[in-house]
Write a protein that holds these residues in place. Structure first.
Motif, mmCIF file in Angstrom:
data_model
loop_
_atom_site.group_PDB
_atom_site.id
_atom_site.type_symbol
_atom_site.label_atom_id
_atom_site.label_comp_id
_atom_site.label_asym_id
_atom_site.label_seq_id
_atom_site.Cartn_x
_atom_site.Cartn_y
_atom_site.Cartn_z
ATOM 1 N N PHE A 78 0.866 -1.402 0.421
ATOM 2 C CA PHE A 78 -0.403 -0.286 -0.084
ATOM 3 C C PHE A 78 1.167 1.128 -0.520
ATOM 4 N N ARG A 79 1.918 1.792 0.929
ATOM 5 C CA ARG A 79 2.385 2.681 1.145
ATOM 6 C C ARG A 79 3.545 2.633 0.223
ATOM 7 N N TYR A 80 4.242 1.317 0.285
ATOM 8 C CA TYR A 80 5.182 1.176 -0.680
ATOM 9 C C TYR A 80 3.908 0.081 -2.052
ATOM 10 N N HIS A 81 4.812 0.226 -2.953
ATOM 11 C CA HIS A 81 4.763 -0.419 -4.137
ATOM 12 C C HIS A 81 6.206 -1.368 -3.710
ATOM 13 N N PRO A 82 5.862 -2.820 -4.161
ATOM 14 C CA PRO A 82 6.897 -3.802 -4.353
ATOM 15 C C PRO A 82 8.076 -3.568 -5.091
ATOM 16 N N ALA A 83 8.520 -2.986 -5.772
ATOM 17 C CA ALA A 83 9.224 -2.028 -6.594
ATOM 18 C C ALA A 83 10.346 -1.547 -6.034
ATOM 19 N N VAL A 84 9.933 -0.670 -4.909
ATOM 20 C CA VAL A 84 10.766 0.617 -4.455
ATOM 21 C C VAL A 84 11.423 -0.119 -3.644
ATOM 22 N N GLU A 112 -1.118 2.110 6.725
ATOM 23 C CA GLU A 112 -1.389 1.985 5.024
ATOM 24 C C GLU A 112 -2.852 2.535 4.971
ATOM 25 N N HIS A 113 -3.688 3.045 5.510
ATOM 26 C CA HIS A 113 -4.817 3.412 5.087
ATOM 27 C C HIS A 113 -4.528 5.301 4.599
ATOM 28 N N VAL A 114 -2.945 6.201 4.868
ATOM 29 C CA VAL A 114 -2.866 7.296 4.652
ATOM 30 C C VAL A 114 -2.902 7.288 3.094
ATOM 31 N N VAL A 115 -2.331 5.885 2.195
ATOM 32 C CA VAL A 115 -2.822 5.950 0.924
ATOM 33 C C VAL A 115 -3.612 6.396 0.010
ATOM 34 N N GLY A 116 -4.997 6.678 0.946
ATOM 35 C CA GLY A 116 -6.631 6.306 0.010
ATOM 36 C C GLY A 116 -6.840 5.157 -0.395
ATOM 37 N N ALA A 117 -6.117 3.911 -0.508
ATOM 38 C CA ALA A 117 -6.298 2.897 -1.260
ATOM 39 C C ALA A 117 -7.289 1.717 -1.099
ATOM 40 N N GLY A 118 -7.980 2.232 -0.018
ATOM 41 C CA GLY A 118 -9.183 1.540 1.110
ATOM 42 C C GLY A 118 -8.470 0.738 2.338
ATOM 43 N N TRP A 119 -9.187 -0.587 2.258
ATOM 44 C CA TRP A 119 -8.360 -2.032 3.752
ATOM 45 C C TRP A 119 -9.202 -3.049 2.686
ATOM 46 N N PRO A 120 -8.774 -3.619 2.029
ATOM 47 C CA PRO A 120 -9.237 -5.022 1.616
ATOM 48 C C PRO A 120 -9.564 -5.828 2.638
#
Length: 326
Positions: A78-84, A112-120
């Protein structure tokens, strides 16, 4: 059974300069390894901190020379992309001269909510973790460019230009059978905060036999036991909820509300408080008996690390070596 003694850089309760100073002290005292949390928020407002773990670990790698370092844990979804995450881990492995382990987990809503991607739901988070681990592993392989079109992530012509000589080991956090299967199939180590033997059994069944198992246990050292109990209650009254709850709550206010009926004596019943070294050893034995090879202790209180380190040197370390032979 030999079990290594670890130190926890708890980013939720100290600033970055203090954390680096603490891990330098931990190395001097003789801790076998050190782990760092990776948070955007503290669990409770009273904890008062949450610096960036990766920047802090980079500084720690330069300030120390022997002690192994580890994220405990990073969510690569969420906060990080796996490539990063892969790039950060490879760089930290170089800076630390091969002392770094990448601890990964499915994350907590708190951070992880801070990036606004929801929480599945948890099963989707586990799908994301599996996909992320595959991407990170491909980048660690260094075989040309990585391209990925997945259910949750895309990677376009990615390559790590600075790869360490020693590949970064990957640990995966577990709390149940599904996550144990992921760890056993994909990871080099199992990470858990509960001394449950069945976690290791599920990990073994999925391919984890013979691999390290890394646990974590909070304590609250103080020569004044009452002060220790009060501090543990103030900062760690959230701890007993378990990770199935902790992963879902959205912020410090929610943790405070959920913990409103937790009493100091409740906390003292689950966390060793005071200066009774045997209480710490007895708590650690539960992990050793459950098959853990490493246990990182958390000293509660960011301003209480120096007396804890001195007590570890004089009292805890000799008792630990006698009990666990590490």
């Amino acid at each position: 059974m030999a079990m290594q003694l670890g130190y926890t850089m708890m980013t939720e309760q100290a600033g970055p300069k203090e954390l680096v100073g603490h891990v330098v002290g931990a190395e001097e005292v003789g801790f076998d390894f050190a782990v760092s949390s990776d948070h955007f928020f503290p669990w409770l407002d009273e904890m008062g901190h949450s610096p960036n773990a990766w920047v802090t670990l980079g500084a720690a790698a330069q300030a120390t020379s022997r002690i192994p370092l580890m994220t405990y844990v990073t969510c690569p979804s969420f906060r990080y992309h796996p490539a990063v995450v892969a790039q950060q881990a490879a760089t930290l492995q170089i800076l630390s001269d091969g002392r770094f382990t990448l601890g990964l987990g499915a994350g907590e809503n708190l951070n992880e909510h801070v990036v606004g991607a929801g929480w599945p739901p948890a099963d989707v988070r586990h799908e994301m973790l599996v996909e992320a681990v595959h991407i990170i592993s491909d980048l660690f392989d260094g075989d040309g460019y990585t391209n990925h079109r997945g259910e949750h992530f895309d990677v376009e012509s990615a390559k790590l230009w600075d790869l360490p000589e020693k590949r970064v080991p990957i640990g995966v956090a577990v709390s149940g059978k599904q996550s144990c299967r992921i760890a056993g199939e994909l990871a080099d180590a199992m990470i858990a905060v509960e001394p449950e033997a069945e976690l290791g059994e599920h990990f073994d069944a999925a391919g984890g036999a013979g691999k390290p198992r890394i646990g974590q246990m909070p304590i609250c050292f103080d020569t004044d036991r009452d002060a220790a109990v009060q501090r543990a209650h103030s900062l760690f009254r959230w701890f007993g909820f378990g990770w199935k709850v902790n992963a879902e709550l959205p912020g410090p206010t929610a943790f405070d509300a959920a913990a409103q009926f937790v009493r100091p004596e409740d906390v003292a019943g689950s966390i060793p408080c005071g200066d009774d070294v045997e209480a710490v050893i007895e708590g650690a034995k539960e992990y050793a008996e459950a098959g853990f090879t490493h246990l990182a202790l958390v000293q509660i209180g960011g301003d209480q690390q120096q007396p804890y380190l001195e007590w570890t040197r004089t009292t805890l370390m000799p008792a630990w070596r006698e009990a666990f032979g590490s």
